[in-house]
Design an enzyme around this catalytic site. Structure first.
Site, PDB file in Angstrom:
ATOM      1  N   CYS A  67       0.854  -1.190   0.000  1.00 28.07           N
ATOM      2  CA  CYS A  67       0.000   0.000   0.000  1.00 28.07           C
ATOM      3  C   CYS A  67       0.889   1.238   0.000  1.00 28.07           C
ATOM      4  CB  CYS A  67      -0.906  -0.003   1.231  1.00 28.07           C
ATOM      5  SG  CYS A  67      -1.977   1.450   1.367  1.00 28.07           S
ATOM      6  N   GLY A  68       0.771   2.070  -1.039  1.00 24.88           N
ATOM      7  CA  GLY A  68       1.604   3.257  -1.145  1.00 24.88           C
ATOM      8  C   GLY A  68       1.305   4.298  -0.081  1.00 24.88           C
ATOM      9  N   ASN A  69       0.024   4.665   0.062  1.00 21.31           N
ATOM     10  CA  ASN A  69      -0.340   5.645   1.088  1.00 21.31           C
ATOM     11  C   ASN A  69      -0.090   5.098   2.486  1.00 21.31           C
ATOM     12  OD1 ASN A  69      -1.127   7.749  -0.604  1.00 21.31           O
ATOM     13  ND2 ASN A  69      -3.230   7.024  -0.753  1.00 21.31           N
ATOM     14  N   ASN A 163      -7.395  -3.845  -8.643  1.00 20.38           N
ATOM     15  CA  ASN A 163      -7.898  -2.530  -8.285  1.00 20.38           C
ATOM     16  C   ASN A 163      -8.306  -1.804  -9.562  1.00 20.38           C
ATOM     17  OD1 ASN A 163      -7.006  -2.437  -5.292  1.00 20.38           O
ATOM     18  ND2 ASN A 163      -5.121  -2.975  -6.377  1.00 20.38           N
ATOM     19  N   GLU A 180     -10.952  -0.249  -4.554  1.00 23.39           N
ATOM     20  CA  GLU A 180      -9.860  -1.096  -4.088  1.00 23.39           C
ATOM     21  C   GLU A 180     -10.330  -2.502  -3.740  1.00 23.39           C
ATOM     22  OE1 GLU A 180      -6.595   0.145  -1.640  1.00 23.39           O
ATOM     23  OE2 GLU A 180      -7.377   2.197  -1.565  1.00 23.39           O
ATOM     24  N   CYS A 190      -5.725   6.285  -3.317  1.00 21.80           N
ATOM     25  CA  CYS A 190      -4.953   5.046  -3.418  1.00 21.80           C
ATOM     26  C   CYS A 190      -3.599   5.378  -4.010  1.00 21.80           C
ATOM     27  CB  CYS A 190      -5.691   4.027  -4.286  1.00 21.80           C
ATOM     28  SG  CYS A 190      -4.755   2.501  -4.592  1.00 21.80           S
TER      29      CYS A 190
END
Length: 253
Positions: A67-69, A163, A180, A190
């Site tokens: 997960c980037g965030n 996604n 997502e 996202c």
């Protein structure tokens, strides 16, 4: 369990370093907005690592993914805990990453992308999590759940899911909405989706720039993606945006 609630452009997470192992039931309860804390996912962190720290991310349904965030929020939390200062390296679900902090902004280096599938109605690529990118004329007029389900659950992606991101370009700014997998709903933002969208937009524009930066507006706020285009790959990819500690507390699990 001691927990912290963070959000990165509205993508919200429960973070703890009290445990590095939770059951699927515990994760889904923590993420439940009626019976738990409420979040898009759970992040477990530990300082014992060959890098500055380790983290593992779980979607709201208990499944694992990068997960980037969430990773950006984990970096900000590591600074809050005194584990790092303004630069770090850490292990996540898809391997090692580096990141930097500038006030309330966290820049996260993503892994290189060397494969993008171009279809008649969209792009498919993996930026740590798999994404389908589709352009639409008006984001306000789509039925995101129905439209995303038609892609997320079709026979091509049924086994692992994907996604789904819808894009609309307005005056040089990309607006994006994301459904997502693992949350099985629209999220306000996202990070891996925004990264995938920036790369897809580079191809859509048939850009020839070797260095590229794209601002994207999610429902939860603005993010920026920069990268370098090499012959067959996208490299030196950075995702930048805010990461905010909302509150902290204790919960019995």
């Amino acid at each position: 369990m001691k927990f912290y609630k963070y959000q990165g452009t509205g993508n919200d997470f429960v973070i703890t370093s009290d445990s590095y192992s939770l059951s699927t039931e515990q994760i889904t309860t923590l993420c439940d907005r009626k019976y738990g804390i409420g979040a898009d996912g759970v992040i477990l962190m530990k300082k014992e690592s060959n890098l500055d720290f380790d983290m593992i991310y779980y979607n709201a349904d208990g499944s694992e993914s990068f997960c980037g965030n969430g990773s950006r929020c984990a970096v900000m939390h590591a600074k809050h805990l005194g584990w790092i200062e303004n630069e770090c390296s850490f292990n996540s679900n898809d391997g090692g990453h580096t990141a930097t902090i500038n006030e309330d902004l966290v820049s996260l280096q993503m892994h290189d992308v060397d494969m993008v599938l171009v279809e008649d109605d969209g792009y498919i690529l993996n930026t740590g999590s798999p994404h389908y990118i589709s352009y639409v004329e008006s984001l306000d007029n789509i039925d995101i759940i129905a439209d995303a389900h038609a892609i997320r659950y079709n026979e091509t992606f049924t086994e692992t899911g994907i996604n789904v991101n819808f894009l609309e370009s307005k005056n040089g700014v990309l607006h994006i909405r994301t459904y997502e997998r693992g949350v099985e709903n629209e999220t306000l933002s996202c990070g891996t989706g925004v990264t995938a969208a920036a790369i897809a937009h580079y191809l859509e524009k048939e850009s020839t720039h070797k260095k590229f930066t794209q601002k994207l507006l999610t429902k939860g706020g603005a993010l920026s993606v920069s990268f370098e285009k090499k012959k067959q790959s996208f490299e030196n990819i950075w995702l930048t945006g805010p990461a905010v500690r909302v509150y902290e507390g204790d919960i019995a699990i």
